[in-house]
Design a protein around this motif. Structure first.
Motif, PDB file in Angstrom:
ATOM      1  N   GLN A  42       0.826  -1.205   0.000  1.00  0.00           N
ATOM      2  CA  GLN A  42       0.000   0.000   0.000  1.00  0.00           C
ATOM      3  C   GLN A  42       0.864   1.261   0.000  1.00  0.00           C
ATOM      4  O   GLN A  42       0.593   2.218  -0.724  1.00  0.00           O
ATOM      5  N   GLU A  43       1.931   1.248   0.781  1.00  0.00           N
ATOM      6  CA  GLU A  43       2.844   2.394   0.842  1.00  0.00           C
ATOM      7  C   GLU A  43       3.525   2.615  -0.509  1.00  0.00           C
ATOM      8  O   GLU A  43       3.626   3.745  -0.988  1.00  0.00           O
TER       9      GLU A  43
ATOM     10  N   GLU B  91       1.005   4.101  -2.942  1.00  0.00           N
ATOM     11  CA  GLU B  91       0.773   5.520  -2.676  1.00  0.00           C
ATOM     12  C   GLU B  91       1.947   6.359  -3.148  1.00  0.00           C
ATOM     13  O   GLU B  91       1.773   7.430  -3.725  1.00  0.00           O
TER      14      GLU B  91
ATOM     15  N   GLY C 222       1.727   6.755  -6.702  1.00  0.00           N
ATOM     16  CA  GLY C 222       0.527   7.448  -7.149  1.00  0.00           C
ATOM     17  C   GLY C 222      -0.410   6.545  -7.936  1.00  0.00           C
ATOM     18  O   GLY C 222      -1.050   6.987  -8.889  1.00  0.00           O
TER      19      GLY C 222
ATOM     20  N   SER D 185      -2.973   2.624  -7.741  1.00  0.00           N
ATOM     21  CA  SER D 185      -3.633   1.656  -6.868  1.00  0.00           C
ATOM     22  C   SER D 185      -2.721   0.453  -6.642  1.00  0.00           C
ATOM     23  O   SER D 185      -1.768   0.230  -7.404  1.00  0.00           O
TER      24      SER D 185
ATOM     25  N   ASN E 195       5.465   9.095  -8.006  1.00  0.00           N
ATOM     26  CA  ASN E 195       4.785  10.377  -8.055  1.00  0.00           C
ATOM     27  C   ASN E 195       5.760  11.522  -7.786  1.00  0.00           C
ATOM     28  O   ASN E 195       5.699  12.561  -8.432  1.00  0.00           O
TER      29      ASN E 195
END
Length: 106
Positions: A28-29, A32, A35, A37, A54
């Motif tokens: 998940q990190e 994120e 940027g 899913s 990102n």
């Protein structure tokens, strides 16, 4: 049930994977940070597609902005600093290429 389409192909199936809580948190990190899913990140990694973080995209956008400002200095000074602006623009261009290539090798 079709969830969404990537290009011409619908994403019409799902895979369940068992993970530890720590693995899920890390996935998940990473998603994120990139940027995207978690599903998109897993597909990109598995199929060898480039993942550009990102933060790298933000840096590239800023470097391009800086290049535009240097170009404006060059034009407004009638080329008075042409050697300096040319050298700075080469450095910016090299940095953008380096960031882009680093993101593709991850």
């Amino acid at each position: 049930m079709v969830f969404k389409a990537i290009g011409d192909e619908p994403l019409d199936t799902k895979v369940d994977v068992r993970l530890t809580s720590e693995e899920k948190a890390r996935l998940q990190e990473d998603a994120e940070f990139a940027g995207m899913s978690m599903s998109a990140l897993v597909r990109a990694r598995y199929f060898g597609r480039p993942i550009i973080a990102n933060t790298d995209q933000v840096m590239i956008r800023e470097l391009r902005r800086q290049g535009g400002l240097l170009n404006k200095v060059h034009l407004e000074s009638d080329g008075a600093y042409s050697a300096e602006t040319a050298a700075a623009l080469r450095l910016i261009s090299d940095a953008i290429k380096s960031i882009s290539q680093a993101g593709r090798s991850k």
